[in-house]
Write a protein that holds these residues in place. Structure first.
Motif, short mmCIF file in Angstrom:
data_model
loop_
_atom_site.label_atom_id
_atom_site.label_comp_id
_atom_site.label_asym_id
_atom_site.label_seq_id
_atom_site.Cartn_x
_atom_site.Cartn_y
_atom_site.Cartn_z
N PRO A 1 -21.66 5.59 -3.82
CA PRO A 1 -20.36 5.38 -3.16
C PRO A 1 -20.09 3.92 -2.82
O PRO A 1 -18.96 3.44 -2.96
N LEU A 2 -21.14 3.22 -2.40
CA LEU A 2 -20.98 1.80 -2.09
C LEU A 2 -20.67 1.00 -3.34
O LEU A 2 -19.81 0.11 -3.35
N LEU A 3 -21.37 1.32 -4.43
CA LEU A 3 -21.14 0.65 -5.70
C LEU A 3 -19.71 0.89 -6.19
O LEU A 3 -19.01 -0.05 -6.62
N LEU A 4 -19.25 2.13 -6.12
CA LEU A 4 -17.90 2.46 -6.56
C LEU A 4 -16.85 1.77 -5.71
O LEU A 4 -15.84 1.27 -6.22
N ALA A 5 -17.07 1.77 -4.39
CA ALA A 5 -16.11 1.13 -3.49
C ALA A 5 -15.96 -0.35 -3.81
O ALA A 5 -14.84 -0.87 -3.91
N LYS A 6 -17.08 -1.04 -4.01
CA LYS A 6 -17.03 -2.47 -4.31
C LYS A 6 -16.42 -2.71 -5.69
O LYS A 6 -15.56 -3.59 -5.86
N TYR A 7 -16.83 -1.93 -6.68
CA TYR A 7 -16.33 -2.11 -8.04
C TYR A 7 -14.82 -1.92 -8.10
O TYR A 7 -14.07 -2.75 -8.65
N TYR A 8 -14.33 -0.82 -7.54
CA TYR A 8 -12.90 -0.52 -7.63
C TYR A 8 -12.07 -1.43 -6.72
O TYR A 8 -10.97 -1.85 -7.09
N TYR A 9 -12.59 -1.75 -5.54
CA TYR A 9 -11.83 -2.61 -4.61
C TYR A 9 -11.67 -4.01 -5.18
O TYR A 9 -10.57 -4.57 -5.20
N ASP A 10 -12.78 -4.59 -5.67
CA ASP A 10 -12.70 -5.93 -6.25
C ASP A 10 -11.81 -5.95 -7.48
O ASP A 10 -11.00 -6.86 -7.67
N GLY A 11 -11.93 -4.92 -8.33
CA GLY A 11 -11.12 -4.86 -9.54
C GLY A 11 -9.64 -4.70 -9.24
O GLY A 11 -8.78 -5.34 -9.87
N HIS A 12 -9.32 -3.86 -8.25
CA HIS A 12 -7.91 -3.64 -7.89
C HIS A 12 -7.30 -4.90 -7.27
O HIS A 12 -6.14 -5.23 -7.56
N LYS A 13 -8.07 -5.60 -6.45
CA LYS A 13 -7.56 -6.83 -5.84
C LYS A 13 -7.17 -7.85 -6.92
O LYS A 13 -6.13 -8.51 -6.82
N VAL A 14 -8.01 -7.99 -7.94
CA VAL A 14 -7.71 -8.94 -9.02
C VAL A 14 -6.42 -8.54 -9.74
O VAL A 14 -5.60 -9.39 -10.11
N THR A 15 -6.20 -7.22 -9.89
CA THR A 15 -5.02 -6.73 -10.61
C THR A 15 -3.72 -7.04 -9.87
O THR A 15 -2.71 -7.38 -10.50
N VAL A 16 -3.74 -6.93 -8.54
CA VAL A 16 -2.48 -7.03 -7.77
C VAL A 16 -2.39 -8.29 -6.92
O VAL A 16 -1.47 -8.42 -6.11
N ILE A 17 -3.33 -9.23 -7.10
CA ILE A 17 -3.42 -10.37 -6.19
C ILE A 17 -2.13 -11.19 -6.15
O ILE A 17 -1.78 -11.79 -5.13
N ASN A 18 -1.38 -11.22 -7.25
CA ASN A 18 -0.17 -12.03 -7.31
C ASN A 18 1.10 -11.23 -7.04
O ASN A 18 2.21 -11.78 -7.14
N ASP A 19 0.95 -9.95 -6.71
CA ASP A 19 2.12 -9.09 -6.48
C ASP A 19 2.29 -8.82 -4.99
O ASP A 19 1.32 -8.48 -4.30
N SER A 20 3.50 -8.98 -4.51
CA SER A 20 3.79 -8.64 -3.12
C SER A 20 5.18 -8.01 -3.04
O SER A 20 6.18 -8.68 -3.27
N PRO A 21 5.27 -6.70 -2.75
CA PRO A 21 4.16 -5.77 -2.53
C PRO A 21 3.46 -5.41 -3.84
O PRO A 21 4.00 -5.69 -4.91
N PRO A 22 2.26 -4.81 -3.78
CA PRO A 22 1.53 -4.45 -5.00
C PRO A 22 2.33 -3.51 -5.89
O PRO A 22 3.03 -2.61 -5.39
N LYS A 23 2.21 -3.70 -7.20
CA LYS A 23 2.91 -2.84 -8.15
C LYS A 23 2.06 -1.65 -8.59
O LYS A 23 2.54 -0.78 -9.31
N LYS A 24 0.80 -1.64 -8.18
CA LYS A 24 -0.08 -0.50 -8.44
C LYS A 24 -0.83 -0.16 -7.15
O LYS A 24 -1.09 -1.04 -6.34
N THR A 25 -1.20 1.11 -7.00
CA THR A 25 -1.96 1.51 -5.82
C THR A 25 -3.26 2.18 -6.25
O THR A 25 -3.38 2.70 -7.37
#
Length: 589
Positions: free
Chosen positions: A426-450
């Motif tokens: 669970p810790l591995l998945l949380a870090k993997y998905y959270y870091d990956g999602h942040k990179v995807t939406v970092i330039n969007d405000s508000p985010p275009k994906k959830t």
């Protein structure tokens, strides 16, 4: 106006007392074709204050004695109210803005007016009905699923049915609209959602049934770049901050620098072995590490020769048993050239799996650091043992290759996994998905994906109480999820937590949950935590929690105007989570 039932006789803060008329004691009344419930606990009342209608809810009632008359003692019925909102331009508004005055008249509310308080039911998202009024209630999905959600309740209280209902409704009504725009991941500790639950269209659903008992086909895929990461290794092997994480970083850095060179690992292995066997300041641990390295690369000749080495504690060097040959150090040393040089020159490394390569690099790095005097063996050995013990289980649940393909719904079942993997994955998945999602939406405000991470039995990973892990590891585990729940909303990353024991979950995490679905809870610690964590939970609703029926929950939070007690509908048999009770009639006959 509807049926008048009494007058206000006391206002103390937000506590209102109404004296009822004698004819107001009926259970149900009809007026101009509309149905009205009589006055009882948790019924809704309107108090007219000039041109303003104040909505209040009945909190209690009692009898008060009037002054004695010639006919004897008489009693009057009084009710205690708490205001919950008001009508403005025929629209219900939540919150306390106006309070009544003495002698203001109180009226019953019709079913239509009560329905307006709770919002008109959207037929597509009806999940149950309000317990008292038996009115259908639907989810405000647009303001619910962009929040952190908590579903809590004792075993058998209907908690899993509620969690399943929320997302089954969402996927059944919005599947095509949210596909490609949102990603849902379920961490399923008990294997309750591996079938047709949540999403019936299985092409949108991917299940990883992780099994540490045997090397199965269902493994969670990770790319090489994700796997060879110091933070990931820190999670997988519970590395300490000051000594073991820098050690792992040196492994990653060295591999990254030379991995594209031909035979770089083979040349590196030979180089480290030569440095160790020709060192002028050898250490007793060298032999143990060389044997391990030889075993990994299948250098049987080198392994057998190293097994013949013995440590001379007085001379502080190695000697070969039964030969009188000593390793005195230096490239020209007779013992090395005569006994080991040919074996090392013949060493060939075939293709290794990523897990075998990791094991080899860890032993090589420790041997190199010992030769150079960078580390103490006792500081790194616990990490070495954890890696060795973890790799067997990890190889059975993780596959290194490509990152997982994105499906609308991903379920990771840990039912067949051991306790160590249940802590790590669970810790591995949380870090993997959270870091990956942040990179995807970092330039969007508000985010275009959830991204929506659903953790069933969340106390398994978010517990403050754990005696089987070090304090530093527990701190890291909690800090990661606390960061997600505090900062994730900005990036469109939301958590849904389900647990039997909310008191075991970090108070920081509990305080950041926006909406709560609370089934029966009887433990005092759980009830106290809810009282301190949920500002929207009123005293009457809180007092009912220990006695709620199965499938019944107090619903409150930022997406709801007022707390509601909702009886959730039971799902169809095929849609229910695999968490039912054993039928002893069938089992025992």
């Amino acid at each position: 106006m509807s049926i008048a039932i009494g007058e206000v006789i006391s206002v103390k803060g937000i506590n209102i007392v109404v004296e009822l008329y004698e004819e107001s004691n009926k259970e149900t009344l009809f007026y101009k074709g509309e149905r009205f419930n009589g006055v009882s606990i948790q019924e809704h009342i309107i108090i007219r204050r000039g041109f303003k209608d104040i909505v209040a809810i009945v909190q209690g009632e009692y009898l008060d004695e009037k002054l004695p008359t010639e006919s004897g003692r008489t009693f009057v019925r009084k009710i205690e109210l708490k205001p919950i909102g008001y009508y403005q331009e025929e629209q219900f508004c939540e919150g306390i803005k106006y309070l009544p005055m003495i002698r203001d008249v109180a009226y019953l509310m019709s079913d239509a007016q009560v329905r307006q308080v709770y919002g008109e039911a959207d037929d597509d998202f009806v999940v149950g009905e309000i317990l008292k009024e038996e009115l259908p209630i639907s989810l405000p999905w647009a303001s619910l699923f962009n929040t952190h959600i908590g579903v809590f309740g004792n075993t058998g209280s209907g908690k899993s049915n509620t969690l399943t209902t929320l997302y089954t409704k969402l996927f059944s009504q919005k599947l095509k609209q949210i596909n490609g725009k949102s990603h849902f991941v379920v961490i399923d500790f008990n294997g309750e959602y591996t079938g047709a639950q949540l999403c019936t269209e299985l092409e949108f659903k991917k299940v990883y049934d992780l099994d540490t008992r045997k090397d199965g086909r269902s493994k969670f895929p990770l790319s090489e770049a994700v796997f060879w990461d110091e933070e990931i290794f820190g999670i997988l092997f519970k590395a300490t901050e000051n000594t073991q994480k820098p050690f792992l970083k040196r492994i990653i850095t060295g591999r990254e620098r030379f991995k594209d060179l031909p035979d770089s690992l083979q040349n590196y292995t030979k180089k480290i072995l030569i440095k160790a066997l020709t060192s002028t300041s050898p250490k007793k641990e060298f032999a143990e590490l060389i044997i391990e390295i030889a075993d990994i690369v299948h250098a049987d000749d080198l392994k057998q020769k190293t097994l013949q080495l013995s440590w001379h504690s007085k001379n502080v060097n190695f000697y070969v048993l039964n030969t009188g040959t000593y390793l005195n150090g230096g490239l020209d040393d007779f013992g090395y050239k005569n006994y080991f040089e040919a074996s090392i020159n013949q060493l060939k490394i075939k293709i290794l799996s990523h897990f075998e390569e990791l094991k080899l690099r860890v032993n090589l790095q420790l041997l190199s650091d010992l030769v150079n005097g960078f580390v103490q063996f006792d500081h790194i050995q616990p990490l070495l043992k954890r890696i060795e013990s973890s790799l067997t289980s990890l190889q059975r649940v993780i596959e290194i290759g490509e990152n997982p393909k994105v499906h609308l719904l991903t379920v990771v079942s840990l039912r067949k996994s051991n306790q160590e993997i249940k802590k790590i994955i669970p810790l591995l998945l949380a870090k993997y998905y959270y870091d990956g999602h942040k990179v995807t939406v970092i330039n969007d405000s508000p985010p275009k994906k959830t991204f929506h991470m659903i953790i069933d039995e969340a106390h398994n990973i978010l517990s403050m109480q754990s005696n089987r892990e070090s304090e530093s590891w527990k701190d890291y585990r909690l800090e990661l999820f606390e960061e997600i729940i505090k900062e994730g909303r900005k990036f469109g990353f939301y958590l849904t937590l389900s647990s039997q024991r909310p008191a075991d979950i970090s108070s920081t995490i509990m305080s950041q949950i926006h909406n709560f679905f609370i089934h029966r809870l009887v433990n005092d610690r759980d009830l106290l935590l809810l009282e301190n964590s949920i500002s929207t939970l009123d005293a009457l609703s809180r007092s009912m929690i220990p006695n709620l029926a199965r499938g019944c929950a107090v619903v409150t939070g930022t997406s709801f105007d007022i707390p509601m007690i909702v009886q959730f509908k039971a799902l169809a048999k095929e849609a229910q989570p695999d968490s039912g009770d054993v039928d002893l009639t069938k089992l025992w006959g």
